[in-house]
Design a protein around this motif. Structure first.
Motif, PDB file in Angstrom:
ATOM      1  N   HIS A 257      53.639  -7.980 -28.650  1.00 35.61           N
ATOM      2  CA  HIS A 257      52.493  -7.487 -27.891  1.00 35.61           C
ATOM      3  C   HIS A 257      52.175  -6.040 -28.255  1.00 35.61           C
ATOM      4  CE1 HIS A 257      50.486  -5.549 -24.456  1.00 35.61           C
ATOM      5  NE2 HIS A 257      49.950  -6.736 -24.207  1.00 35.61           N
ATOM      6  N   ASP A 258      53.196  -5.195 -28.260  1.00 35.67           N
ATOM      7  CA  ASP A 258      52.971  -3.770 -28.519  1.00 35.67           C
ATOM      8  C   ASP A 258      52.477  -3.530 -29.947  1.00 35.67           C
ATOM      9  OD1 ASP A 258      53.775  -3.323 -25.945  1.00 35.67           O
ATOM     10  OD2 ASP A 258      55.722  -2.444 -26.457  1.00 35.67           O
ATOM     11  N   ALA A 259      52.983  -4.318 -30.902  1.00 34.92           N
ATOM     12  CA  ALA A 259      52.513  -4.182 -32.277  1.00 34.92           C
ATOM     13  C   ALA A 259      51.062  -4.637 -32.404  1.00 34.92           C
ATOM     14  CB  ALA A 259      53.403  -4.987 -33.223  1.00 34.92           C
ATOM     15  N   ALA A 260      50.721  -5.741 -31.764  1.00 35.94           N
ATOM     16  CA  ALA A 260      49.343  -6.244 -31.822  1.00 35.94           C
ATOM     17  C   ALA A 260      48.375  -5.277 -31.150  1.00 35.94           C
ATOM     18  CB  ALA A 260      49.255  -7.620 -31.167  1.00 35.94           C
ATOM     19  N   MET A 261      48.849  -4.549 -30.139  1.00 42.56           N
ATOM     20  CA  MET A 261      47.991  -3.588 -29.451  1.00 42.56           C
ATOM     21  C   MET A 261      47.512  -2.479 -30.381  1.00 42.56           C
ATOM     22  SD  MET A 261      46.776  -3.893 -26.477  1.00 42.56           S
ATOM     23  CE  MET A 261      46.343  -2.157 -26.286  1.00 42.56           C
ATOM     24  N   LEU A 262      48.260  -2.182 -31.422  1.00 42.34           N
ATOM     25  CA  LEU A 262      47.825  -1.162 -32.385  1.00 42.34           C
ATOM     26  C   LEU A 262      46.553  -1.619 -33.105  1.00 42.34           C
ATOM     27  CD1 LEU A 262      51.300  -0.190 -33.881  1.00 42.34           C
ATOM     28  CD2 LEU A 262      50.009   1.013 -32.088  1.00 42.34           C
ATOM     29  N   PHE A 263      46.497  -2.905 -33.421  1.00 40.03           N
ATOM     30  CA  PHE A 263      45.289  -3.452 -34.040  1.00 40.03           C
ATOM     31  C   PHE A 263      44.153  -3.522 -33.019  1.00 40.03           C
ATOM     32  CE2 PHE A 263      48.806  -5.079 -36.593  1.00 40.03           C
ATOM     33  CZ  PHE A 263      48.388  -4.753 -37.871  1.00 40.03           C
ATOM     34  N   ALA A 264      44.488  -3.839 -31.773  1.00 38.90           N
ATOM     35  CA  ALA A 264      43.470  -3.889 -30.725  1.00 38.90           C
ATOM     36  C   ALA A 264      42.841  -2.516 -30.507  1.00 38.90           C
ATOM     37  CB  ALA A 264      44.079  -4.413 -29.426  1.00 38.90           C
ATOM     38  N   GLN A 265      43.661  -1.490 -30.528  1.00 42.14           N
ATOM     39  CA  GLN A 265      43.136  -0.140 -30.352  1.00 42.14           C
ATOM     40  C   GLN A 265      42.297   0.289 -31.549  1.00 42.14           C
ATOM     41  OE1 GLN A 265      46.812   1.917 -29.691  1.00 42.14           O
ATOM     42  NE2 GLN A 265      46.974   1.278 -27.545  1.00 42.14           N
TER      43      GLN A 265
END
Length: 398
Positions: A257-265
């Motif tokens: 989740h936290d890694a994917a959030m970098l792409f989301a941001q």
């Protein structure tokens, strides 16, 4: 002249959309085209969603949160808890611009250049596009129309796993085949993923639309897979709201989740108006889902029966989604599909189908097959089958 990147040169065309210019030309000539090629339902969007858009009382249409606004993530949480996944919270969801972006986030989070994902084929054609974007290789495991596209034996998955394998991608129920995975099959996939410490990416956007009294089983059912599972979901097909471009990526793994959030941001935020519509669609939706499922059941039964009555056509009955794959008595469905739009009409009408080669890693495997979406009204499906019967006769006699 500027040079085009190798990435762009290797990007595969959409088998669903690449015949669009020929369809437009046919329409310009006055030919009516029945669109069996694309999963755009003619079912009406829930009124609650339409009213939510009409009644927006905002002075500023601001950025949404990168992970999705809390009101919508709470609506998703409630929806998943009604499915039995009571441990999920809004923090398990990343809202995306359609299920496509969720898949992009999942692949880019897990894979580096040259890594591999295993996919049973035929599969959703855009999996080729998503993996190509990130220089990830698809390792396909073929299924056969003769068995109704049943999942290949688990031994075939084991044979394909290497140190480059990062994930197994499934679509359940499946696009393009409508195949519905059993709980036993999913348990075996879970066991393989844990054994090799890889991730199962389960695309479940057609969850509601399964037939004959069956139920879809989510990969979330297996709590032991908490660190090795990503769910892809979307509102597009559930509520016939493809244009709102709202989906989500779900995982119990904080690391993923936290890694994917970098792409989301990095992409800033998902669509604000789409989240408002989607949250409203989830309110008291049981009757809507039930009525739509009944309608798709009728359409499936009608179309598949009519297809199998055409000489030389083979079409297994799908258990879910709203697609079927049919084998036609022609040498090359790419040529046939283009001919339908360029050179044929039946009393001023023709059909548009999706050649199935684009749903395989090796297009030759689908050379005699087409994907047909039963998203049109029953009378239109009946007429489409009539046109196909006549077209095959004319084509094979020309």
């Amino acid at each position: 002249m500027p040079k085009i990147s190798q990435r762009a040169r290797h990007m595969p065309p959409s088998p669903v959309r690449k015949l669009v210019p020929y369809a437009l030309q046919a329409k310009q000539k006055g030919t009516k085209v029945y669109h069996l090629n694309i999963g755009q339902p003619d079912i009406e969007t829930p009124q609650t969603a339409l009213d939510a858009i009409k009644n927006i009382d905002l002075k500023v249409l601001e950025y949404a949160l990168s992970e999705g606004n809390i009101d919508y993530r709470k609506a998703l949480t409630t929806y998943y808890q009604t499915l039995g996944f009571e441990d999920l919270t809004p923090d398990n969801f990343i809202v995306t611009n359609g299920g496509s972006e969720a898949l992009n986030f999942a692949i880019s989070t897990l894979c580096d250049d040259g890594d591999e994902v295993i996919i049973p084929e035929p599969y959703y054609a855009n999996y080729n596009g998503f993996t190509s974007t990130f220089n990830v290789n698809v390792v396909a495991i073929p299924s056969s129309i003769d068995s109704g596209f049943a999942l290949p034996p688990m031994e075939e998955f084991e044979k394909k796993i290497t140190d480059k394998t990062k994930a197994i991608i499934i679509c359940n129920p499946g696009n393009p085949t409508g195949y519905l995975y059993t709980k036993e099959e999913l348990q075996q996939l879970s066991d393989i993923a844990l054994k090799h410490d890889i991730v199962v990416i389960s695309d479940e956007v057609y969850r509601e639309y399964v037939y004959d009294g069956k139920q879809q089983v989510s990969m979330l059912t297996f709590p032991e897979l908490a660190e090795n599972c990503i769910i892809i979901d979307s509102e597009s097909k559930r509520y016939s709201m493809c244009g709102v471009r709202i989906g989500c990526m779900i995982t119990r793994s904080k690391k993923i989740h936290d890694a994917a959030m970098l792409f989301a941001q990095a992409r800033l935020s998902p669509v604000l108006l789409g989240q408002i519509a989607a949250a409203a669609a989830h309110v008291n939706d049981e009757a809507y889902i039930r009525s739509v499922r009944e309608e798709y059941t009728k359409r499936r039964n009608l179309l598949v029966d009519l297809l199998n009555e055409i000489p030389g056509v083979i079409c297994p009955k799908p258990k879910g989604a709203f697609y079927c794959v049919a084998e036609l008595p022609v040498d090359d469905t790419e040529v046939f599909a283009q001919w339908l739009l360029e050179s044929y009409d039946n009393n001023g009408e023709t059909i548009m189908v999706a050649p199935a080669g684009g749903f395989y890693s090796n297009p030759e495997l689908g050379k005699k097959q087409v994907r047909i979406a039963y998203v049109l009204k029953s009378d239109d499906l009946r007429r489409s089958a009539e046109i196909l019967r006549d077209a095959l006769k004319v084509y094979n006699n020309k």
